[in-house]
Design a protein around this motif. Structure first.
Motif, PDB file in Angstrom:
ATOM      1  N   LEU A  84       0.813  -1.215   0.000  1.00 31.65           N
ATOM      2  CA  LEU A  84       0.000   0.000   0.000  1.00 31.65           C
ATOM      3  C   LEU A  84       0.849   1.268   0.000  1.00 31.65           C
ATOM      4  O   LEU A  84       0.305   2.381   0.032  1.00 31.65           O
ATOM      5  N   LEU A  85       2.158   1.129  -0.066  1.00 30.61           N
ATOM      6  CA  LEU A  85       3.032   2.303  -0.161  1.00 30.61           C
ATOM      7  C   LEU A  85       2.778   3.031  -1.468  1.00 30.61           C
ATOM      8  O   LEU A  85       2.468   2.412  -2.484  1.00 30.61           O
ATOM      9  N   PRO A  86       2.910   4.375  -1.472  1.00 24.41           N
ATOM     10  CA  PRO A  86       2.485   5.166  -2.646  1.00 24.41           C
ATOM     11  C   PRO A  86       3.539   5.229  -3.744  1.00 24.41           C
ATOM     12  O   PRO A  86       4.747   5.309  -3.478  1.00 24.41           O
ATOM     13  N   LEU A  87       3.065   5.224  -4.979  1.00 25.59           N
ATOM     14  CA  LEU A  87       3.930   5.509  -6.116  1.00 25.59           C
ATOM     15  C   LEU A  87       4.051   7.008  -6.362  1.00 25.59           C
ATOM     16  O   LEU A  87       5.006   7.453  -6.997  1.00 25.59           O
ATOM     17  N   ILE A  88       3.082   7.764  -5.864  1.00 21.40           N
ATOM     18  CA  ILE A  88       3.118   9.225  -5.992  1.00 21.40           C
ATOM     19  C   ILE A  88       3.212   9.792  -4.578  1.00 21.40           C
ATOM     20  O   ILE A  88       2.197   9.942  -3.887  1.00 21.40           O
ATOM     21  N   PRO A  89       4.423  10.076  -4.093  1.00 22.78           N
ATOM     22  CA  PRO A  89       4.571  10.566  -2.716  1.00 22.78           C
ATOM     23  C   PRO A  89       4.074  11.996  -2.573  1.00 22.78           C
ATOM     24  O   PRO A  89       4.179  12.802  -3.493  1.00 22.78           O
ATOM     25  N   GLU A  90       3.532  12.287  -1.423  1.00 17.09           N
ATOM     26  CA  GLU A  90       3.055  13.638  -1.113  1.00 17.09           C
ATOM     27  C   GLU A  90       3.434  13.955   0.333  1.00 17.09           C
ATOM     28  O   GLU A  90       2.828  13.439   1.254  1.00 17.09           O
ATOM     29  N   GLY A  91       4.442  14.747   0.495  1.00 17.32           N
ATOM     30  CA  GLY A  91       4.849  15.147   1.834  1.00 17.32           C
ATOM     31  C   GLY A  91       5.943  14.294   2.424  1.00 17.32           C
ATOM     32  O   GLY A  91       6.843  14.795   3.078  1.00 17.32           O
ATOM     33  N   MET A 142       1.063   0.849  -4.621  1.00 19.70           N
ATOM     34  CA  MET A 142       1.712  -0.072  -5.561  1.00 19.70           C
ATOM     35  C   MET A 142       0.786  -1.211  -5.976  1.00 19.70           C
ATOM     36  O   MET A 142       0.772  -1.613  -7.145  1.00 19.70           O
ATOM     37  N   LEU A 143       0.032  -1.737  -5.035  1.00 19.83           N
ATOM     38  CA  LEU A 143      -0.857  -2.856  -5.324  1.00 19.83           C
ATOM     39  C   LEU A 143      -1.852  -2.514  -6.422  1.00 19.83           C
ATOM     40  O   LEU A 143      -2.149  -3.351  -7.290  1.00 19.83           O
TER      41      LEU A 143
END
Length: 263
Positions: A23-30, A39-40
């Motif tokens: 569930l870690l993001p491919l588009i980071p924010e902050g 990712m899933l």
């Protein structure tokens, strides 16, 4: 085409992150660990049409919520007993599927393109099992494919191939990406063999060492090959099969994904 996606893992090397690593993001924010496009979800969108089973364990409810719109079946892996154990947990999903072929992939390898999955599936025209492979400049501690001509005979883990003579190591060109395609019926048949062949693994839990049983998905290659079944491979670019095991790998994948979006 049915697909099984492994999304059970905690990601113990993701320092400072406690959730499910798929569930870690491919588009980071902050920050590295917060943002959009888990990712899933990218993995699910890149897979071919057909029924999908997602193997869950760690933070299973959050995975279910994130992927609810994709109509997948969620498969509980009762204990984290290896990649082979994750596949064995999906037996009922496979038995109830009408698909002829199956992709087995991971929820933390989000850059694999639809065309690469299609190329892996195409190998099943001439073999019973196909392995996704890559040829990086540094083989690090990846499992390596031992081949005879166009066929894969076994996957050798680093702790074994590191002691091979230099001439034998030089003949091992391709690394295992951990992604497979197989005929559904033959896969179910050899899952029964896999279930009878656990490995006893030493692990450190709570400050003490314990012995646990795990099942290795890579054993399918040797089991099938030994019985005369054909195991083939498809080749992917190293960047495409990058798995996210560390914060550095996550940062790399996020930058690669940003580049893909720009183009």
């Amino acid at each position: 085409m049915a697909s099984i996606v492994f999304a059970a893992g905690k990601g113990s090397r993701m320092m400072g992150y406690q959730g499910n690593k798929t569930l870690l993001p491919l588009i980071p924010e902050g920050s590295l660990y917060s943002g959009r496009r888990p990712m899933l979800i990218e993995v699910l969108d890149n897979l071919p049409p057909g029924p999908k089973g997602i193997v869950v364990h760690h933070f299973a409810d959050q995975v279910r919520a994130a992927a609810a719109a994709h109509g997948a079946e969620f498969i509980v892996q009762p204990e984290t007993n290896g990649t082979g154990g994750a596949l064995l947990a999906a037996r009922s999903f496979l038995e109830s599927s009408a698909a002829d072929k199956v992709i087995i992939t991971m929820g933390d390898v989000p850059l694999i393109r639809p065309a690469t999955y299609a190329g892996l599936i195409a190998q099943l025209c001439s073999c019973d099992l196909a392995v996704l492979a890559f040829d990086p400049p540094d083989k690090a501690q990846y499992g390596l494919l031992e081949c005879a001509g166009e066929h894969v005979k076994k996957i050798v883990e680093w702790k074994y191939w590191r002691s091979y003579p230099a001439s034998r190591r030089a003949a091992l060109h391709y690394c295992n990406a951990g992604v497979y395609a197989a005929g559904r019926r033959v896969l179910l048949e050899y899952m029964a063999h896999l279930a009878k062949a656990p490995h006893r693994v030493q692990k450190k839990w709570g400050g003490s060492h314990v012995t646990v049983e795990e099942f290795f998905l890579t054993d399918l290659v040797e089991l099938m090959s030994r019985d005369g079944l054909a195991v083939g491979m498809a080749i992917a670019a190293p960047a495409e099969v990058t798995g996210v095991d560390t914060p550095e790998a996550l940062h790399y994948v996020q930058r690669q994904y940003a580049g893909l979006r720009r183009h």
